[in-house]
Design an enzyme around this catalytic site. Structure first.
Site, PDB file in Angstrom:
ATOM      1  N   LYS A  53     -21.046  16.776   3.230  1.00 34.37           N
ATOM      2  CA  LYS A  53     -20.326  18.036   3.480  1.00 34.37           C
ATOM      3  C   LYS A  53     -21.282  19.218   3.408  1.00 34.37           C
ATOM      4  CE  LYS A  53     -16.049  16.070   1.719  1.00 34.37           C
ATOM      5  NZ  LYS A  53     -15.182  15.807   0.562  1.00 34.37           N
ATOM      6  N   GLN A  97     -13.332  17.594  -5.321  1.00 38.33           N
ATOM      7  CA  GLN A  97     -13.660  16.263  -4.806  1.00 38.33           C
ATOM      8  C   GLN A  97     -12.861  15.181  -5.544  1.00 38.33           C
ATOM      9  OE1 GLN A  97     -15.791  15.557  -2.129  1.00 38.33           O
ATOM     10  NE2 GLN A  97     -14.977  13.492  -2.368  1.00 38.33           N
ATOM     11  N   ASP A 120      -8.606  21.635   1.782  1.00 36.94           N
ATOM     12  CA  ASP A 120      -8.162  20.241   1.930  1.00 36.94           C
ATOM     13  C   ASP A 120      -6.705  20.166   2.387  1.00 36.94           C
ATOM     14  OD1 ASP A 120      -9.986  18.198   1.637  1.00 36.94           O
ATOM     15  OD2 ASP A 120      -9.976  18.268  -0.557  1.00 36.94           O
TER      16      ASP A 120
END
Ligand code: NDP
Length: 284
Positions: A53, A97, A120
């Site tokens: 990422k 995460q 997200d």
């Protein structure tokens, strides 16, 4: 014989567009979008995903910061860190995460993130909006799956029978909703589904998000079906592979995504897109 649906070429185009947008912002002397990734502990797969990422952010000129907290960090401390980032005007996107250590409740963590920075798309507010057909912040993997389907002129899903295997909050359920929104007839299956293979064999579109290496073999697939493999497995014998037995299904499907270079790269591209979207929303 199938056409292989590579995500990397689609992702490359998306990244190029974002790169140009960011270059323009820089030229105009404006602040550039900033993504913060919060990692609790040092789960090996997470470390590798985060590296991907960060590399992607770097490629397009997007700012990214990694904050690492010890595995033993309490839930309260994680929530306090999230609050600080929510209030930081310099942060546009915030990603926690997964997986989190067992003592931390991920649902509470998702709810703590400012929905306007929720790249997200896991906050119930954004999830709810996704269910209601709003297209601003959609969870990255489901959004990537839909973009891949778009590339094969499958926009008109009307009347197609789609089977999603896996009902997780982050993949299976939102994919099912997005397919439904596009007028497919959708069945979402899971570990308690009876006669799973018989259901899958009827599908025009199969999206597999289970986490079991090569579980879906050619005899599960209808001739000419579109097969999207979300799974990422690190298997002792097969190495890095999806939930679909790629080699055998290749002979049967009309389109199939590979692992790697399929859905995974799209997920990262969608994360960049969502960060840009959050940046724009916050700037009004
Ligand atoms: P979860 O473990 O949260 O969910 C797995 C789902 O699969 C559950 O709904 C479970 O059913 C179902 N399932 C498990 N075994 C079976 C079975 N034998 N038959 C039918 N259904 C079964 O996983 P995620 O959704 O988070 O991830 C799924 C896979 O996708 C993983 O390999 C993950 O690494 C990968 N992934 C890939 C991403 C990408 O960018 N490519 C992003 C996110 C995930 P039940 O609910 O009944 O337990």
């Amino acid at each position: 014989m199938s056409t292989i649906l590579y995500g990397d070429s689609v992702a490359k185009n998306i990244k190029q567009q974002l790169k140009e947008e960011i270059a323009m912002l820089m030229e105009q002397g404006k602040r550039i979008p900033h993504l913060v990734v919060l990692l609790v502990g040092n789960h090996p797969a997470s470390v590798s995903y985060i590296r991907g990422k960060q590399k992607a952010c770097q490629e397009i000129g997007m700012r990214s910061t990694l904050i690492t907290l010890e595995e033993e960090t309490t839930q309260e401390e994680v929530l306090a860190q999230i609050q600080a980032l929510n209030h930081d005007e310099d942060v546009d996107g915030l990603l926690v995460q997964l997986p989190l250590p067992a003592h931390i409740d991920e649902k509470i963590v998702f709810e703590a993130i400012d929905p306007q920075k929720d790249v997200d798309g896991f906050h119930p507010y954004n999830m709810g909006r996704c269910m209601m057909g709003n297209t601003s912040i959609i969870p990255c993997t489901p959004k990537g799956v839909m973009k891949l389907l778009d590339t094969i002129n499958y926009e008109d899903l009307s009347g197609k029978y789609a089977v999603v295997i896996g009902r997780s909050e982050i993949v299976g359920k939102p994919v099912g909703q997005l397919l439904l929104k596009r007028h497919a007839t959708v069945t979402i299956c899971h570990s308690k589904t009876k006669a799973l293979k018989e259901i899958v064999k009827q599908a025009d579109i199969v999206v597999v998000a289970v986490g079991k290496a090569k579980m879906i073999t050619a005899d599960w697939i209808k001739e000419g079906a579109v097969v999207i493999d979300v799974g990422i497995n690190r298997h002792e014998e097969y190495g890095l592979c999806g939930d679909v037995d790629f080699e055998s299904v290749l002979e049967k499907a009309s389109y199939i995504t590979p692992v790697p270079k399929g859905v995974g790269v799209m997920t990262v591209a969608m994360l960049l897109e969502n960060t840009m979207e959050c940046y724009k929303q916050r700037r009004g």
